[in-house]
Design an enzyme around this catalytic site. Structure first.
Site, PDB file in Angstrom:
ATOM      1  N   HIS A 389       2.488   5.088   3.896  1.00 45.29           N
ATOM      2  CA  HIS A 389       1.630   6.224   4.256  1.00 45.29           C
ATOM      3  C   HIS A 389       0.511   5.829   5.210  1.00 45.29           C
ATOM      4  O   HIS A 389      -0.128   6.691   5.818  1.00 45.29           O
ATOM      5  CB  HIS A 389       1.041   6.845   2.984  1.00 45.29           C
ATOM      6  CG  HIS A 389       0.807   8.323   3.083  1.00 45.29           C
ATOM      7  ND1 HIS A 389       0.948   9.029   4.250  1.00 45.29           N
ATOM      8  CD2 HIS A 389       0.428   9.238   2.153  1.00 45.29           C
ATOM      9  CE1 HIS A 389       0.671  10.303   4.047  1.00 45.29           C
ATOM     10  NE2 HIS A 389       0.353  10.453   2.779  1.00 45.29           N
ATOM     11  N   ASP A 393       2.033  10.211   8.520  1.00 44.45           N
ATOM     12  CA  ASP A 393       1.785  11.262   7.538  1.00 44.45           C
ATOM     13  C   ASP A 393       3.098  11.935   7.153  1.00 44.45           C
ATOM     14  O   ASP A 393       4.146  11.719   7.775  1.00 44.45           O
ATOM     15  CB  ASP A 393       0.821  12.301   8.121  1.00 44.45           C
ATOM     16  CG  ASP A 393      -0.555  11.720   8.383  1.00 44.45           C
ATOM     17  OD1 ASP A 393      -0.967  10.827   7.625  1.00 44.45           O
ATOM     18  OD2 ASP A 393      -1.200  12.154   9.364  1.00 44.45           O
TER      19      ASP A 393
END
Length: 413
Positions: A389, A393
């Site tokens: 992450h 995104d």
């Protein structure tokens, strides 16, 4: 101690950066004659088992790294001395290691092969001797599975996992684990399994925050294309597998979302221009990931041609360090073993994403046809993308899977 004529035995230096190995077993004992290029030692990593060949002919005079010890690329494992001058070094090295020396007999032709003594006092490596002493085990009571019946570290650990009570010894107190009354047995972890576990924990808990997104893909067009071209590929000696289609679609998606093919650095995101696809493969002892190099330059035929031998070598335990080096993105087709969905999948570090492919099955789906909803049967599978992450995104992960599934669902000749 090294002599002017001794030759060093070292861990191959051509392993992937950060890879550590473990000495699986020595194929020769101190004092034994070896031929140049003869297999001398087996090293095990979390990816492959590698045979190290003897760099010269002579006598094994020193073993510096014992079975189960970890070693790094380029590290010194032992030494080989010339056969004519090996007697003194053999005795010294054997005293240090605790192994009974085998002194070459000058009256015997160096080409003659003497049969090994497989009965009575079998040769034991220092690591095996140490484990036997630690666990008060008698070598004479054990059946070895090594070469010529030699007892290996794995044999001792198997016995330790299922200990036999000594005569007259009181029964050990039961360890309370909330499962009193249940019978069990223990299977010692292999070196590969322990390193896989450590890397999984490191990836998930200490390195990359994992996030997974899930899509479903209609594989009807792919299956129809495969049916039309399977025989054509077979005539060229190539098996047309679904993995080849998945690899091609992954390349298309990476071109759209290049950060999926990257690694996180403290100062920048390093995005690879080359797409080296890791193909996760179930093999004896655990999952291995051979790498399809330069996938961005391959068409469907060449992709299928190159995947087949990689997977075969992985299942046969015949991968080389070059086969598993340099992966930038990984595909894990867990559906071949019946799994519908697997998430999250642990990202192989230092990569930034891994694609999971579920079981292909027929499902009832709703489609709009002539302004009306209809229920039809389609061949579908779930696909997942697990990402670091920090790198991207969720919207970018979704875009990756959108392109990936559209490529498969709309496959054309």
């Amino acid at each position: 101690m090294p002599t002017p004529e001794s030759v060093e035995i070292r861990v191959p230096a051509d392993q992937e950066e950060g890879t550590r190995s473990q000495v699986l077993r020595w194929l020769k004992s101190v004092g034994e004659t070896v031929a140049e290029h003869e297999p001398l030692i087996e090293l095990e990593t979390d990816k492959v088992t590698v045979e190290v060949a003897s760099p010269a002919a002579g006598v094994l005079t020193e073993i510096l790294k014992q079975e189960q010890e970890e070693v790094a690329p380029g590290e010194l494992l032992g030494r080989i001395g010339p056969a004519a001058a090996a007697a003194a070094p053999v005795v010294g090295a054997a005293r240090e290691s605790g192994v009974s020396p085998v002194i070459p007999n000058p009256a015997v032709s160096p080409t003659a092969v003497q049969p090994r003594n497989t009965g009575g006092a079998r040769q034991l490596s220092p690591a095996v001797k140490r484990l036997l002493a630690e666990h008060s085990l008698d070598a004479a009571s054990m059946q070895g599975t090594g070469e010529d019946g030699r007892i290996t570290v794995a044999d001792v650990m198997q016995r330790v996992g299922s200990p036999q009570p000594r005569a007259g010894a009181p029964a050990p107190p039961a360890e309370s684990n909330g499962m009193e009354g249940a019978t069990s047995h223990r299977v010692p972890h292999s070196g590969v399994r322990k390193r896989i576990a450590a890397r999984m924990v490191e990836s998930l808990l200490h390195t990359a925050p994992h996030v997974t997104t899930v899509f479903e893909v209609d594989m009807g067009e792919v299956l129809a294309h495969r049916q039309r071209h399977r025989e054509e590929f077979a005539h060229q000696g190539v098996a047309l597998t679904l993995t080849a289609y998945f690899a091609q679609a992954a390349v298309t998606a990476i071109r759209e979302v290049p950060e999926a093919n990257s690694r996180w650095l403290d100062a920048a995101l390093e995005i690879y221009d080359t797409i080296n696809l890791g193909i996760a493969t179930a093999a004896e002892g655990g999952l291995v990931v051979p790498v399809l190099q330069q996938a961005q330059s391959l068409d469907l035929l060449e992709t299928a041609r190159r995947i087949e031998p990689l997977v075969r070598r992985a299942r046969d335990g015949a991968l080389t360090p070059a086969d598993v080096r340099g992966g930038t993105f990984t595909l894990s087709n867990h559906g071949v073993s019946g799994s519908l969905l697997a998430a999250p999948i642990i990202i192989p570090q230092p990569q930034s994403a891994i694609l999971g492919l579920g079981k292909l099955e027929k499902r009832a789906v709703v489609i709009a046809e002539h302004g009306k909803d209809e229920i039809v049967v389609r061949s579908c599978c779930y696909v997942t993308l697990t990402i670091d992450h920090r790198v991207m995104d969720g919207s970018r992960a979704n875009r990756f899977l959108q392109v990936f599934t559209e490529r498969l669902a709309g496959w054309k000749d």
